[in-house]
Design a protein around this motif. Sequence first.
Motif, PDB file in Angstrom:
ATOM      1  N   PRO A 203       0.693  -0.922   0.185  1.00  0.00           N
ATOM      2  CA  PRO A 203      -0.066   0.133  -0.166  1.00  0.00           C
ATOM      3  C   PRO A 203       1.221   1.302   0.188  1.00  0.00           C
ATOM      4  O   PRO A 203       0.696   2.436  -1.163  1.00  0.00           O
ATOM      5  CB  PRO A 203      -0.718  -0.149   1.212  1.00  0.00           C
ATOM      6  N   THR A 206       2.287   1.902  -3.241  1.00  0.00           N
ATOM      7  CA  THR A 206       1.493   2.572  -4.685  1.00  0.00           C
ATOM      8  C   THR A 206       1.944   3.678  -5.561  1.00  0.00           C
ATOM      9  O   THR A 206       2.274   3.292  -6.913  1.00  0.00           O
ATOM     10  CB  THR A 206       0.142   2.063  -4.365  1.00  0.00           C
ATOM     11  N   SER A 282      -6.855   6.667  -8.235  1.00  0.00           N
ATOM     12  CA  SER A 282      -7.535   7.185  -7.121  1.00  0.00           C
ATOM     13  C   SER A 282      -8.510   6.149  -6.047  1.00  0.00           C
ATOM     14  O   SER A 282      -8.854   5.470  -5.105  1.00  0.00           O
ATOM     15  CB  SER A 282      -8.801   7.883  -7.403  1.00  0.00           C
ATOM     16  N   TRP A 284      -6.894   2.533  -6.165  1.00  0.00           N
ATOM     17  CA  TRP A 284      -5.631   1.864  -5.566  1.00  0.00           C
ATOM     18  C   TRP A 284      -4.278   2.677  -5.184  1.00  0.00           C
ATOM     19  O   TRP A 284      -3.507   1.543  -4.538  1.00  0.00           O
ATOM     20  CB  TRP A 284      -5.402   0.681  -6.976  1.00  0.00           C
ATOM     21  N   TYR A 286      -1.735   4.619  -3.103  1.00  0.00           N
ATOM     22  CA  TYR A 286      -2.225   5.590  -1.408  1.00  0.00           C
ATOM     23  C   TYR A 286      -1.209   6.200  -0.412  1.00  0.00           C
ATOM     24  O   TYR A 286      -0.189   6.212  -1.055  1.00  0.00           O
ATOM     25  CB  TYR A 286      -2.468   4.114  -0.603  1.00  0.00           C
ATOM     26  N   TYR A 287      -1.587   7.506  -0.003  1.00  0.00           N
ATOM     27  CA  TYR A 287      -0.307   7.927   0.342  1.00  0.00           C
ATOM     28  C   TYR A 287      -0.327   8.262   1.867  1.00  0.00           C
ATOM     29  O   TYR A 287      -1.587   7.666   2.728  1.00  0.00           O
ATOM     30  CB  TYR A 287      -1.040   9.379  -0.061  1.00  0.00           C
ATOM     31  N   GLU A 288       1.003   8.010   2.373  1.00  0.00           N
ATOM     32  CA  GLU A 288       0.898   8.073   3.840  1.00  0.00           C
ATOM     33  C   GLU A 288      -0.070   8.779   4.542  1.00  0.00           C
ATOM     34  O   GLU A 288      -0.508   8.833   5.589  1.00  0.00           O
ATOM     35  CB  GLU A 288       2.463   8.483   4.014  1.00  0.00           C
ATOM     36  N   GLU A 290      -2.846  10.153   3.903  1.00  0.00           N
ATOM     37  CA  GLU A 290      -4.502   9.729   2.846  1.00  0.00           C
ATOM     38  C   GLU A 290      -4.814   8.578   3.830  1.00  0.00           C
ATOM     39  O   GLU A 290      -4.649   7.457   4.161  1.00  0.00           O
ATOM     40  CB  GLU A 290      -3.482   9.516   1.324  1.00  0.00           C
ATOM     41  N   LYS A 292      -8.215   6.674   3.302  1.00  0.00           N
ATOM     42  CA  LYS A 292      -9.637   6.228   2.324  1.00  0.00           C
ATOM     43  C   LYS A 292     -10.438   5.991   3.087  1.00  0.00           C
ATOM     44  O   LYS A 292     -11.015   4.985   3.946  1.00  0.00           O
ATOM     45  CB  LYS A 292      -9.183   4.831   1.281  1.00  0.00           C
ATOM     46  N   LYS A 294     -13.641   3.858   3.327  1.00  0.00           N
ATOM     47  CA  LYS A 294     -14.370   2.567   2.626  1.00  0.00           C
ATOM     48  C   LYS A 294     -15.506   2.770   2.457  1.00  0.00           C
ATOM     49  O   LYS A 294     -16.291   3.633   2.662  1.00  0.00           O
ATOM     50  CB  LYS A 294     -14.960   1.861   4.338  1.00  0.00           C
TER      51      LYS A 294
END
Length: 294
Positions: A203, A206, A282, A284, A286-288, A290, A292, A294
């Motif tokens: 993750p 990515t 957007s 798949w 992931y930024y540290e 950020e 997401k 669900k």
Amino acid sequence: MNWGDLVPYLFIAPWIIGFLAFTLGPLLFSLVISFFDWPIVGEITFIGIQNYKTMFTDDPLFWKSLGVTIKFAALFVPFNLIIALFLAILLKQQVKGYSFFRTFFYLPSVISGVALAMIWAWVYNGEYGILNYMLSLVGIDGPDWLNNPKSALVAMVIASLWGQGTLMLIFLAGLKNIPQTFYEAASIDGAGKIYQFFKITLPLLTPTILFNLITTIIAAFQQLTLALVLTGGGPIKSTYFYAMYVYENAFKYFKMGYSSANAWFMFLIILGLTMLVFKSSSAWVYYESEVKSK
């Protein structure tokens, strides 16, 4: 006017001039001549979109080369990313001789395309190639790799995977940017290495995967040197890449306008795939910092 304000522009002027003269200028010029019947020698005639119509409706080599390139990309892109990531993970381990292995794995990337092709021509030779010799040691009769339509494209993929250095180092940089505290917390909670890889490493890696994916797709559609030197597009056009199709129309058949139309269609394909990857990112990437939803 303060002449001191112009000093920064003087420093970047060589790059700007070079970009306009050797990149943007030829790019726009190729778009213009794609609407012409433009032989290297002879009369130049404006024909509108006829080059594009001919390409789609009356040129079987266009569809053949496009199909070969798509097959190549479908094999090359995932394997290229997986192998580069695997090598980066190996190099992240602080073992004895780390610097040597990093240099060793990167070295093929600095070899010129033609030199690399000559090495693989020897490796793949059906009579005295080292690959078939090694297969014979375990009782396997290897194929004539470059002269067999069933194996030629696979041989191109394997040879193209040789230069992993750049992608490997980019993955390695991405791995080193992942905070070690995440792994320490996961270990305390009892998470194993495999769980940590899929839940932490992948993750957070990515964004790097996104960059390498786009550059690899571009490289796959621009593949030319290996096939040009090793097979010339054969056997039976099984390695006739789209870049070779563009090259031959320009420098073998001297149809510069038609070749420019081919090249611009390649540009549109790469642009479309790049936009598709960015659009899907957007879901798949992931930024540290950020979170997401669900």
